[in-house]
Motif scaffolding. Structure first.
Motif, PDB file in Angstrom:
ATOM      1  N   ILE A   3      39.471  28.849  34.675  1.00 54.30           N
ATOM      2  CA  ILE A   3      38.949  29.500  35.878  1.00 54.30           C
ATOM      3  C   ILE A   3      38.714  30.990  35.608  1.00 54.30           C
ATOM      4  O   ILE A   3      37.697  31.563  36.020  1.00 54.30           O
ATOM      5  CB  ILE A   3      39.918  29.302  37.062  1.00 54.30           C
ATOM      6  N   ILE A   4      39.658  31.606  34.898  1.00 52.25           N
ATOM      7  CA  ILE A   4      39.507  33.024  34.555  1.00 52.25           C
ATOM      8  C   ILE A   4      38.254  33.244  33.718  1.00 52.25           C
ATOM      9  O   ILE A   4      37.458  34.153  33.975  1.00 52.25           O
ATOM     10  CB  ILE A   4      40.761  33.528  33.801  1.00 52.25           C
ATOM     11  N   LYS A  43      39.453  41.087  37.900  1.00 52.13           N
ATOM     12  CA  LYS A  43      40.526  41.980  38.330  1.00 52.13           C
ATOM     13  C   LYS A  43      41.806  41.183  38.491  1.00 52.13           C
ATOM     14  O   LYS A  43      41.800  40.089  39.054  1.00 52.13           O
ATOM     15  CB  LYS A  43      40.166  42.658  39.651  1.00 52.13           C
ATOM     16  N   THR A  44      42.902  41.748  38.018  1.00 48.29           N
ATOM     17  CA  THR A  44      44.198  41.072  38.110  1.00 48.29           C
ATOM     18  C   THR A  44      44.542  40.755  39.554  1.00 48.29           C
ATOM     19  O   THR A  44      45.001  39.649  39.877  1.00 48.29           O
ATOM     20  CB  THR A  44      45.298  41.948  37.487  1.00 48.29           C
ATOM     21  N   SER A  45      44.326  41.694  40.453  1.00 45.20           N
ATOM     22  CA  SER A  45      44.685  41.495  41.855  1.00 45.20           C
ATOM     23  C   SER A  45      43.940  40.321  42.476  1.00 45.20           C
ATOM     24  O   SER A  45      44.508  39.538  43.243  1.00 45.20           O
ATOM     25  CB  SER A  45      44.420  42.770  42.661  1.00 45.20           C
ATOM     26  N   TYR A  95      48.306  35.337  30.819  1.00 44.52           N
ATOM     27  CA  TYR A  95      47.078  34.596  30.526  1.00 44.52           C
ATOM     28  C   TYR A  95      46.058  35.495  29.837  1.00 44.52           C
ATOM     29  O   TYR A  95      45.407  35.100  28.868  1.00 44.52           O
ATOM     30  CB  TYR A  95      46.461  34.043  31.818  1.00 44.52           C
ATOM     31  N   LEU A  96      45.902  36.724  30.344  1.00 42.73           N
ATOM     32  CA  LEU A  96      44.928  37.650  29.777  1.00 42.73           C
ATOM     33  C   LEU A  96      45.303  38.034  28.353  1.00 42.73           C
ATOM     34  O   LEU A  96      44.424  38.173  27.486  1.00 42.73           O
ATOM     35  CB  LEU A  96      44.799  38.895  30.654  1.00 42.73           C
ATOM     36  N   ALA A 156      40.238  42.591  33.075  1.00 44.69           N
ATOM     37  CA  ALA A 156      39.656  42.320  31.757  1.00 44.69           C
ATOM     38  C   ALA A 156      38.140  42.303  31.858  1.00 44.69           C
ATOM     39  O   ALA A 156      37.570  42.101  32.938  1.00 44.69           O
ATOM     40  CB  ALA A 156      40.164  40.983  31.215  1.00 44.69           C
ATOM     41  N   ILE A 157      37.471  42.497  30.719  1.00 51.48           N
ATOM     42  CA  ILE A 157      36.019  42.434  30.634  1.00 51.48           C
ATOM     43  C   ILE A 157      35.634  41.493  29.497  1.00 51.48           C
ATOM     44  O   ILE A 157      36.471  41.124  28.667  1.00 51.48           O
ATOM     45  CB  ILE A 157      35.395  43.820  30.392  1.00 51.48           C
TER      46      ILE A 157
END
Length: 261
Positions: free
Chosen positions: A11-12, A23-25, A41-42, A58-59
């Motif tokens: 999903i990420i 965005k983490t949030s 996970y990141l 993350a990008i």
């Protein structure tokens, strides 16, 4: 990792491919897990070179603010670019007037166009011009070639600027094949370079049909200068399918997404 963990990472990545960044949030709210779990996970995805962590999220890997040189782009994702170019070349018919943008993907189209008859080809790419001249001198190309002269960007082996734009106003073309730096659902197609972006807009305005060539590294990415909305183009040729969440919007805007074989 548990199956649930792998599904969450998918999903990420899907969201990253669609938006270019996460965005983490927002991931905490979407996946209903702790921020510590999201960071883990990141970190794991970064170790696998699937993304690059930044403050707050993350990008996409390769998301940068400066256009790589022509020589650097020439070797990046070369196999994917060749497949995209071959598929794009199949869209060309005899007697077409074409705009072949600068770029290493569009450059790969030229060998596949030698069998087409009575083509007229316009370009800003110095390597494309050189190859076409070589084909002509070898008797492998019989069509007409026009080079849009202007300000020369040596690092990218192309011409841009107001003189190239003025010259382009005199041409009306059947198909414009664009090499872009980013394609994003909401922001559209984009370029690192302002002069190149302005010229690309002219390519779209003067074409009956615009075909965007994009390998997977550019999907979900928005670079500095907007060229056009996706709805202003007709076809995208890529080595991958579009992100799932793009499907309805692409259909609604009439953009045909072709996956290269």
């Amino acid at each position: 990792m548990s199956l649930a963990g792998e599904e969450r990472k998918k999903i990420i990545l899907d969201r990253l491919n669609g938006n270019g960044k996460v965005k983490t949030s927002e991931l905490v709210e979407t996946l209903q897990v702790s921020s510590e779990t999201i960071r883990r996970y990141l970190e794991e995805l970064e170790r696998d070179n699937r993304l690059k962590r930044v403050y707050g999220g993350a990008i996409k890997t390769g998301y940068d603010q400066e256009e790589p040189s022509h020589l650097t782009r020439e070797v990046a994702h070369a196999d994917e670019k060749k497949r995209i170019a071959r598929t794009a070349a199949n869209l060309v018919q005899d007697n077409d007037v074409l705009l072949i943008d600068d770029g290493t993907t569009t450059m790969h189209m030229l060998p596949y166009l030698r069998s087409r008859k009575n083509l007229c080809l316009i370009t800003i790419s110095v390597p494309a011009l050189n190859l076409l001249l070589e084909y002509q001198n070898q008797g492998l190309w019989s069509g007409d070639v026009y080079f849009l002269g202007g300000k020369v960007q040596a690092r990218h082996f192309r011409s841009v600027g107001m003189h190239a734009e003025r010259m382009m106003t005199d041409f009306f073309i059947d198909k414009s094949f664009l090499a872009i730096d980013g394609v994003q659902l909401e922001y559209g197609i984009s370029s690192y370079d302002a002069e190149k972006a302005l010229l690309a807009r002219r390519f779209i305005e003067n074409a009956k049909e615009t075909i965007v060539l994009s390998d997977h590294s550019k999907i979900g990415v928005s670079t500095f200068y907007k060229v056009a909305d996706l709805r202003e183009t007709e076809i995208v040729v890529s080595d991958v399918h579009p992100p799932e969440e793009w499907a309805n919007k692409l259909e609604a805007t009439g953009v045909n997404w072709i996956v290269a074989e």
